[in-house]
Design an enzyme around this catalytic site. Structure first.
Site, PDB file in Angstrom:
ATOM      1  N   PRO A 116       0.817  -1.218   0.000  1.00 40.42           N
ATOM      2  CA  PRO A 116       0.000   0.000   0.000  1.00 40.42           C
ATOM      3  C   PRO A 116       0.849   1.266   0.000  1.00 40.42           C
ATOM      4  O   PRO A 116       0.579   2.210  -0.753  1.00 40.42           O
ATOM      5  CB  PRO A 116      -0.831  -0.122   1.281  1.00 40.42           C
ATOM      6  CG  PRO A 116      -0.834  -1.571   1.618  1.00 40.42           C
ATOM      7  CD  PRO A 116       0.492  -2.090   1.159  1.00 40.42           C
ATOM      8  N   TYR A 117       1.859   1.285   0.846  1.00 40.69           N
ATOM      9  CA  TYR A 117       2.747   2.448   0.929  1.00 40.69           C
ATOM     10  C   TYR A 117       3.494   2.647  -0.383  1.00 40.69           C
ATOM     11  O   TYR A 117       3.538   3.762  -0.930  1.00 40.69           O
ATOM     12  CB  TYR A 117       3.732   2.253   2.078  1.00 40.69           C
ATOM     13  CG  TYR A 117       4.659   3.420   2.307  1.00 40.69           C
ATOM     14  CD1 TYR A 117       4.197   4.586   2.907  1.00 40.69           C
ATOM     15  CD2 TYR A 117       6.001   3.362   1.944  1.00 40.69           C
ATOM     16  CE1 TYR A 117       5.047   5.667   3.142  1.00 40.69           C
ATOM     17  CE2 TYR A 117       6.862   4.431   2.170  1.00 40.69           C
ATOM     18  CZ  TYR A 117       6.377   5.584   2.764  1.00 40.69           C
ATOM     19  OH  TYR A 117       7.225   6.650   2.984  1.00 40.69           O
TER      20      TYR A 117
END
Length: 227
Positions: free
Chosen positions: A133-134
Protein backbone atom coordinates in the site's frame (compact mmCIF):
# COMPACT_ATOMS: atom_id res chain seq x y z
CA UNK A 1 13.99 34.10 -0.17
CA UNK A 2 11.96 37.03 1.08
CA UNK A 3 10.29 37.16 4.44
CA UNK A 4 6.98 37.81 2.70
CA UNK A 5 6.61 34.24 1.53
CA UNK A 6 4.23 31.87 3.25
CA UNK A 7 4.47 28.08 3.35
CA UNK A 8 1.87 25.47 4.20
CA UNK A 9 3.38 22.23 5.50
CA UNK A 10 1.08 19.27 5.92
CA UNK A 11 2.15 16.86 8.61
CA UNK A 12 4.11 19.80 9.96
CA UNK A 13 3.97 18.87 13.65
CA UNK A 14 6.46 16.00 13.50
CA UNK A 15 9.05 14.19 11.40
CA UNK A 16 10.03 15.62 8.04
CA UNK A 17 7.32 18.25 8.21
CA UNK A 18 8.59 19.63 11.51
CA UNK A 19 12.21 19.60 10.35
CA UNK A 20 11.20 21.46 7.19
CA UNK A 21 9.23 24.03 9.17
CA UNK A 22 12.29 24.79 11.29
CA UNK A 23 14.51 25.02 8.21
CA UNK A 24 12.20 27.35 6.26
CA UNK A 25 11.65 29.60 9.24
CA UNK A 26 15.42 30.03 9.36
CA UNK A 27 15.13 31.46 5.83
CA UNK A 28 12.52 33.98 6.94
CA UNK A 29 9.53 32.09 5.54
CA UNK A 30 6.24 32.32 7.41
CA UNK A 31 5.30 28.70 8.10
CA UNK A 32 1.78 27.44 8.72
CA UNK A 33 1.54 23.82 9.84
CA UNK A 34 -1.48 21.77 8.84
CA UNK A 35 -1.90 18.49 10.69
CA UNK A 36 -4.39 16.30 12.50
CA UNK A 37 -2.18 16.45 15.58
CA UNK A 38 -2.48 18.92 18.42
CA UNK A 39 -0.09 21.82 18.11
CA UNK A 40 -0.72 22.45 14.43
CA UNK A 41 -1.57 25.95 13.28
CA UNK A 42 -4.43 24.40 11.33
CA UNK A 43 -5.91 21.17 12.69
CA UNK A 44 -7.17 19.68 9.45
CA UNK A 45 -7.40 16.14 8.08
CA UNK A 46 -5.97 16.15 4.55
CA UNK A 47 -8.36 13.36 3.59
CA UNK A 48 -11.26 15.79 4.04
CA UNK A 49 -11.42 17.74 0.77
CA UNK A 50 -13.92 20.29 2.05
CA UNK A 51 -11.88 21.00 5.18
CA UNK A 52 -8.72 21.48 3.13
CA UNK A 53 -10.49 23.86 0.76
CA UNK A 54 -11.91 25.81 3.69
CA UNK A 55 -8.44 26.09 5.19
CA UNK A 56 -7.06 27.41 1.91
CA UNK A 57 -9.79 30.04 1.81
CA UNK A 58 -9.15 31.10 5.40
CA UNK A 59 -5.37 31.27 5.10
CA UNK A 60 -5.25 33.38 1.96
CA UNK A 61 -2.22 33.60 -0.34
CA UNK A 62 0.30 30.77 0.02
CA UNK A 63 3.54 30.63 -1.95
CA UNK A 64 4.93 27.25 -0.90
CA UNK A 65 3.14 23.94 -0.38
CA UNK A 66 4.93 20.97 1.14
CA UNK A 67 2.99 17.73 1.35
CA UNK A 68 4.58 15.81 4.20
CA UNK A 69 1.50 14.23 5.76
CA UNK A 70 1.65 10.48 5.27
CA UNK A 71 1.25 7.07 6.83
CA UNK A 72 3.09 3.79 6.36
CA UNK A 73 -0.05 1.69 6.36
CA UNK A 74 -0.17 -2.09 6.74
CA UNK A 75 3.15 -3.98 6.65
CA UNK A 76 2.22 -7.44 5.47
CA UNK A 77 2.18 -9.47 2.25
CA UNK A 78 -0.24 -8.01 -0.27
CA UNK A 79 -2.61 -10.97 -0.02
CA UNK A 80 -2.89 -10.41 3.72
CA UNK A 81 -3.37 -6.64 3.47
CA UNK A 82 -6.77 -5.57 4.82
CA UNK A 83 -8.97 -3.62 2.45
CA UNK A 84 -9.48 -0.78 4.90
CA UNK A 85 -5.71 -0.49 5.45
CA UNK A 86 -5.11 -0.24 1.71
CA UNK A 87 -7.80 2.40 1.29
CA UNK A 88 -6.64 4.44 4.28
CA UNK A 89 -3.05 4.56 3.00
CA UNK A 90 -4.23 5.95 -0.33
CA UNK A 91 -6.64 8.37 1.32
CA UNK A 92 -3.84 10.02 3.30
CA UNK A 93 -0.85 9.70 0.98
CA UNK A 94 -2.50 10.24 -2.41
CA UNK A 95 -5.91 11.81 -1.90
CA UNK A 96 -4.48 14.13 0.75
CA UNK A 97 -1.82 15.35 -1.66
CA UNK A 98 -4.44 15.82 -4.38
CA UNK A 99 -6.71 17.78 -2.05
CA UNK A 100 -4.02 20.24 -0.97
CA UNK A 101 -2.65 20.76 -4.47
CA UNK A 102 -6.16 21.34 -5.80
CA UNK A 103 -6.86 23.86 -3.05
CA UNK A 104 -3.63 25.87 -3.11
CA UNK A 105 -2.40 25.71 -6.72
CA UNK A 106 -4.98 28.13 -8.22
CA UNK A 107 -3.77 30.98 -6.02
CA UNK A 108 -0.15 30.29 -6.94
CA UNK A 109 -1.06 30.37 -10.62
CA UNK A 110 -2.86 33.67 -10.22
CA UNK A 111 0.19 35.25 -8.58
CA UNK A 112 2.64 33.70 -11.04
CA UNK A 113 4.97 32.16 -8.45
CA UNK A 114 4.87 29.05 -6.34
CA UNK A 115 6.80 26.04 -5.16
CA UNK A 116 5.30 22.63 -4.43
CA UNK A 117 7.25 19.74 -2.95
CA UNK A 118 5.49 16.41 -2.58
CA UNK A 119 7.24 13.93 -0.33
CA UNK A 120 7.16 10.51 -1.96
CA UNK A 121 9.58 7.69 -1.15
CA UNK A 122 12.13 5.34 -2.64
CA UNK A 123 9.42 2.74 -2.02
CA UNK A 124 7.48 4.39 -4.82
CA UNK A 125 10.29 3.52 -7.22
CA UNK A 126 11.52 0.19 -5.91
CA UNK A 127 8.48 -1.31 -4.23
CA UNK A 128 9.31 -2.40 -0.69
CA UNK A 129 8.27 -5.97 0.17
CA UNK A 130 5.41 -6.23 2.65
CA UNK A 131 4.65 -2.56 2.07
CA UNK A 132 2.49 -2.70 -1.06
CA UNK A 133 0.00 0.00 0.00
CA UNK A 134 2.75 2.45 0.93
CA UNK A 135 4.85 1.67 -2.15
CA UNK A 136 1.90 1.97 -4.53
CA UNK A 137 0.66 5.18 -2.92
CA UNK A 138 4.08 6.82 -3.16
CA UNK A 139 4.37 5.76 -6.81
CA UNK A 140 1.07 7.57 -7.33
CA UNK A 141 2.47 10.71 -5.67
CA UNK A 142 5.43 10.61 -8.06
CA UNK A 143 3.16 10.36 -11.11
CA UNK A 144 0.81 13.04 -9.79
CA UNK A 145 3.78 15.38 -9.37
CA UNK A 146 5.09 14.71 -12.86
CA UNK A 147 1.69 15.53 -14.35
CA UNK A 148 1.26 18.63 -12.22
CA UNK A 149 4.73 19.88 -13.07
CA UNK A 150 3.94 19.71 -16.78
CA UNK A 151 0.59 21.43 -16.31
CA UNK A 152 2.22 24.31 -14.45
CA UNK A 153 5.40 24.50 -16.52
CA UNK A 154 4.80 28.00 -17.95
CA UNK A 155 3.02 29.44 -14.91
CA UNK A 156 5.95 30.28 -12.62
CA UNK A 157 4.83 27.52 -10.27
CA UNK A 158 7.20 24.57 -9.91
CA UNK A 159 6.14 21.17 -8.60
CA UNK A 160 8.72 18.56 -7.68
CA UNK A 161 8.84 15.38 -5.63
CA UNK A 162 11.48 13.99 -3.34
CA UNK A 163 12.04 10.30 -2.70
CA UNK A 164 13.79 9.71 0.62
CA UNK A 165 15.05 6.34 1.71
CA UNK A 166 14.21 5.45 5.30
CA UNK A 167 14.54 8.50 7.56
CA UNK A 168 14.66 8.59 11.35
CA UNK A 169 11.14 9.88 12.02
CA UNK A 170 8.24 8.96 14.32
CA UNK A 171 6.35 7.57 11.32
CA UNK A 172 8.89 4.78 10.96
CA UNK A 173 8.33 3.76 14.57
CA UNK A 174 5.16 2.12 13.21
CA UNK A 175 7.05 0.18 10.54
CA UNK A 176 7.53 -3.51 11.25
CA UNK A 177 11.05 -4.38 12.45
CA UNK A 178 11.68 -6.79 9.57
CA UNK A 179 10.54 -4.29 6.95
CA UNK A 180 12.58 -1.53 8.57
CA UNK A 181 15.69 -3.70 8.72
CA UNK A 182 15.29 -4.63 5.06
CA UNK A 183 14.93 -1.08 3.75
CA UNK A 184 17.81 0.13 5.93
CA UNK A 185 20.03 -2.64 4.58
CA UNK A 186 19.51 -1.28 1.06
CA UNK A 187 21.28 2.01 1.87
CA UNK A 188 24.97 1.93 0.83
CA UNK A 189 25.84 4.55 3.46
CA UNK A 190 24.69 1.96 6.02
CA UNK A 191 22.58 4.39 8.02
CA UNK A 192 19.16 5.94 7.95
CA UNK A 193 18.76 9.56 6.95
CA UNK A 194 18.13 12.49 9.28
CA UNK A 195 15.13 14.80 8.98
CA UNK A 196 17.36 17.88 8.76
CA UNK A 197 19.14 16.40 5.73
CA UNK A 198 15.83 16.09 3.92
CA UNK A 199 14.73 19.55 5.04
CA UNK A 200 17.81 21.05 3.40
CA UNK A 201 16.83 19.62 0.03
CA UNK A 202 13.27 20.86 0.45
CA UNK A 203 14.52 24.35 1.36
CA UNK A 204 16.44 24.49 -1.90
CA UNK A 205 13.48 23.23 -3.93
CA UNK A 206 11.22 25.91 -2.47
CA UNK A 207 13.61 28.76 -3.16
CA UNK A 208 14.31 31.08 -6.09
CA UNK A 209 17.50 29.11 -6.69
CA UNK A 210 15.43 26.46 -8.48
CA UNK A 211 14.08 27.84 -11.74
CA UNK A 212 14.45 25.19 -14.46
CA UNK A 213 13.25 22.05 -12.74
CA UNK A 214 9.65 20.92 -12.48
CA UNK A 215 7.89 17.58 -12.51
CA UNK A 216 11.19 16.11 -11.32
CA UNK A 217 11.99 13.50 -8.70
CA UNK A 218 14.91 14.10 -6.35
CA UNK A 219 16.40 11.13 -4.54
CA UNK A 220 17.80 11.51 -1.06
CA UNK A 221 18.67 7.96 -0.27
CA UNK A 222 22.24 7.52 0.96
CA UNK A 223 23.10 5.92 -2.37
CA UNK A 224 20.16 3.52 -2.55
CA UNK A 225 18.74 5.04 -5.72
CA UNK A 226 19.90 3.36 -8.91
CA UNK A 227 17.77 5.27 -11.43
Amino acid sequence: MTSLRTAIITGGVSGLGKATAIRLEADGVKVITLDVADGADLVVDVTDADAVQAAATDVGPVDILINSAGIVGPTSPLWETPHDGWRRTFEVNVHGTFHTCRAFVPGMRERGWGRIVNIASMAGKDGNPNMAPYSASKAAVIALTKSLGKELATSGVLANAITPAVIETPMNADTGPEALAHITSLIPMRRVGRPDEVAELIAWLTSDKVSFSTGAVYDISGGRATY
